[in-house]
Design an enzyme around this catalytic site. Sequence first.
Site, PDB file in Angstrom:
ATOM      1  N   ASN A   5       9.715   3.362   7.817  1.00 32.09           N
ATOM      2  CA  ASN A   5       9.849   3.379   6.498  1.00 32.09           C
ATOM      3  C   ASN A   5       8.728   4.387   5.962  1.00 32.09           C
ATOM      4  O   ASN A   5       7.479   3.804   5.951  1.00 32.09           O
ATOM      5  CB  ASN A   5       9.783   2.008   5.886  1.00 32.09           C
ATOM      6  CG  ASN A   5       9.596   1.891   4.435  1.00 32.09           C
ATOM      7  OD1 ASN A   5       9.930   2.897   3.427  1.00 32.09           O
ATOM      8  ND2 ASN A   5       9.503   0.916   3.777  1.00 32.09           N
ATOM      9  N   LYS A   7       7.999   5.323   2.945  1.00 37.15           N
ATOM     10  CA  LYS A   7       7.602   4.930   1.767  1.00 37.15           C
ATOM     11  C   LYS A   7       7.429   6.459   1.146  1.00 37.15           C
ATOM     12  O   LYS A   7       8.201   7.480   1.089  1.00 37.15           O
ATOM     13  CB  LYS A   7       6.139   4.225   1.759  1.00 37.15           C
ATOM     14  CG  LYS A   7       6.395   2.931   2.598  1.00 37.15           C
ATOM     15  CD  LYS A   7       5.310   1.873   2.401  1.00 37.15           C
ATOM     16  CE  LYS A   7       5.582   0.818   3.084  1.00 37.15           C
ATOM     17  NZ  LYS A   7       4.637  -0.451   2.960  1.00 37.15           N
ATOM     18  N   HIS A  93      12.716  -4.690  -0.888  1.00 41.49           N
ATOM     19  CA  HIS A  93      11.304  -4.580  -0.396  1.00 41.49           C
ATOM     20  C   HIS A  93      10.206  -5.010  -1.377  1.00 41.49           C
ATOM     21  O   HIS A  93      10.495  -4.682  -2.601  1.00 41.49           O
ATOM     22  CB  HIS A  93      11.129  -3.020  -0.118  1.00 41.49           C
ATOM     23  CG  HIS A  93       9.688  -2.880   0.711  1.00 41.49           C
ATOM     24  ND1 HIS A  93       8.608  -2.954   0.178  1.00 41.49           N
ATOM     25  CD2 HIS A  93       9.708  -2.341   1.869  1.00 41.49           C
ATOM     26  CE1 HIS A  93       7.688  -2.800   1.074  1.00 41.49           C
ATOM     27  NE2 HIS A  93       8.324  -2.422   2.185  1.00 41.49           N
ATOM     28  N   GLU A  95       7.568  -3.872  -2.464  1.00 38.35           N
ATOM     29  CA  GLU A  95       6.917  -2.990  -3.405  1.00 38.35           C
ATOM     30  C   GLU A  95       8.110  -2.679  -4.565  1.00 38.35           C
ATOM     31  O   GLU A  95       7.533  -2.604  -5.604  1.00 38.35           O
ATOM     32  CB  GLU A  95       6.689  -1.728  -2.630  1.00 38.35           C
ATOM     33  CG  GLU A  95       5.405  -2.016  -1.823  1.00 38.35           C
ATOM     34  CD  GLU A  95       5.280  -1.091  -0.461  1.00 38.35           C
ATOM     35  OE1 GLU A  95       6.177  -0.188  -0.168  1.00 38.35           O
ATOM     36  OE2 GLU A  95       4.417  -1.640   0.432  1.00 38.35           O
ATOM     37  N   GLU A 161       8.708  -9.292   6.018  1.00 38.27           N
ATOM     38  CA  GLU A 161       7.646  -8.668   5.713  1.00 38.27           C
ATOM     39  C   GLU A 161       6.843  -9.453   4.879  1.00 38.27           C
ATOM     40  O   GLU A 161       6.796  -9.366   3.689  1.00 38.27           O
ATOM     41  CB  GLU A 161       7.913  -7.457   4.960  1.00 38.27           C
ATOM     42  CG  GLU A 161       8.682  -6.532   5.894  1.00 38.27           C
ATOM     43  CD  GLU A 161       8.540  -4.965   5.537  1.00 38.27           C
ATOM     44  OE1 GLU A 161       8.206  -4.281   6.284  1.00 38.27           O
ATOM     45  OE2 GLU A 161       8.608  -4.535   4.266  1.00 38.27           O
ATOM     46  N   GLY A 167       0.498  -3.236   4.986  1.00 35.48           N
ATOM     47  CA  GLY A 167      -0.605  -2.296   4.913  1.00 35.48           C
ATOM     48  C   GLY A 167      -2.095  -2.910   4.765  1.00 35.48           C
ATOM     49  O   GLY A 167      -3.114  -2.012   4.578  1.00 35.48           O
ATOM     50  N   SER A 205       1.748  -4.408   9.133  1.00 32.61           N
ATOM     51  CA  SER A 205       0.889  -4.019   9.773  1.00 32.61           C
ATOM     52  C   SER A 205       1.379  -3.855  11.386  1.00 32.61           C
ATOM     53  O   SER A 205       0.234  -4.164  12.261  1.00 32.61           O
ATOM     54  CB  SER A 205      -0.477  -4.804   9.897  1.00 32.61           C
ATOM     55  OG  SER A 205      -0.962  -4.543   8.475  1.00 32.61           O
TER      56      SER A 205
HETATM   57  P1  13P Z   1       2.826  -1.162   7.040  1.00 26.56           P
HETATM   58  O1  13P Z   1       3.572  -1.103   8.254  1.00 26.56           O
HETATM   59  O2  13P Z   1       2.086   0.049   6.546  1.00 26.56           O
HETATM   60  O3  13P Z   1       2.151  -2.482   6.909  1.00 26.56           O
HETATM   61  O4  13P Z   1       4.087  -1.248   5.926  1.00 26.56           O
HETATM   62  C1  13P Z   1       4.940  -2.386   6.275  1.00 26.56           C
HETATM   63  C2  13P Z   1       6.305  -2.051   5.518  1.00 26.56           C
HETATM   64  O5  13P Z   1       6.104  -2.272   4.177  1.00 26.56           O
HETATM   65  C3  13P Z   1       7.404  -1.412   6.010  1.00 26.56           C
HETATM   66  O6  13P Z   1       8.387  -1.626   5.028  1.00 26.56           O
END
Ligand code: 13P
Length: 242
Positions: A5, A7, A93, A95, A161, A167, A205
């Site tokens: 992903n 982003k 998600h 976010e 997640e 992150g 992460s």
């Molecule tokens: P990270 O791997 O950067 O922590 O992000 C996880 C994520 O949100 C994948 O959808």
Amino acid sequence: MIIANWKMNGTSENVRTWIEQVSNNIDFKPEKVCVFCPPACYLEFARDLIRNHKSQIKLGSQIINSSHDRALTGGLSAAMLRDIDTDFVLIGHSEQRSHLREDSRAITSKITSAIEENLRVVFCIGEDSDVKKKNETQKFLSEQLEVLKNISLESIVIAYEPIWAIGSGQVATREYIEEIHKFVKNHCQKFHYSEDDISVVYGGSVKLENCEEIISSNFVDGLLIGGASLDPGIFSSIYNLS
Ligand code: 13P
């Protein structure tokens, strides 16, 4: 299943390099589907590159809108994603839930629209650190999972997640991941599916250093990777090790 992903990262040149390198470097296994979710503006470009390389990478969208919202400036429908041969879509998600105030009703509508167009859904759930501290993770996740109650789980992959791990570099422990994934699989049996029919992937992460431990944990069927998926070399190594 190993999902990248991206982003809101990358350029068309990065997409080209990534598809080229990942297609050449990973040892594709049919049972370990590799999914690439670039920003929406690169989906069709990525589709063409995947075709040109005769690559087995599957294409995933990070966004979708409900098919009911026709008059939506900036919207992207399931039919459009199907039209450009997208295979997967991320829905729920954290976010998107927080930035776009996406609630359960909107999520249900998106999932229904996606399934109607034969897209496979990666449905994301996860608690924040407050919920975890209060020991209310399972109650919180049960509520998020309610949207699946009238939906055929055959088209769904669940991504656990934890928000506090996204992150942050603070990966969940193996014990915690196993406990939660087991809970999710058990809980989904309420929707008349057996544990074996339900895939639950972990995200938050995931790095080259921890991927082997996470993927070898019980009840973990794959990885959803953000930051570490941007580098095609690192992503390919994670795929090959997992
Ligand atoms: P990270 O791997 O950067 O922590 O992000 C996880 C994520 O949100 C994948 O959808």
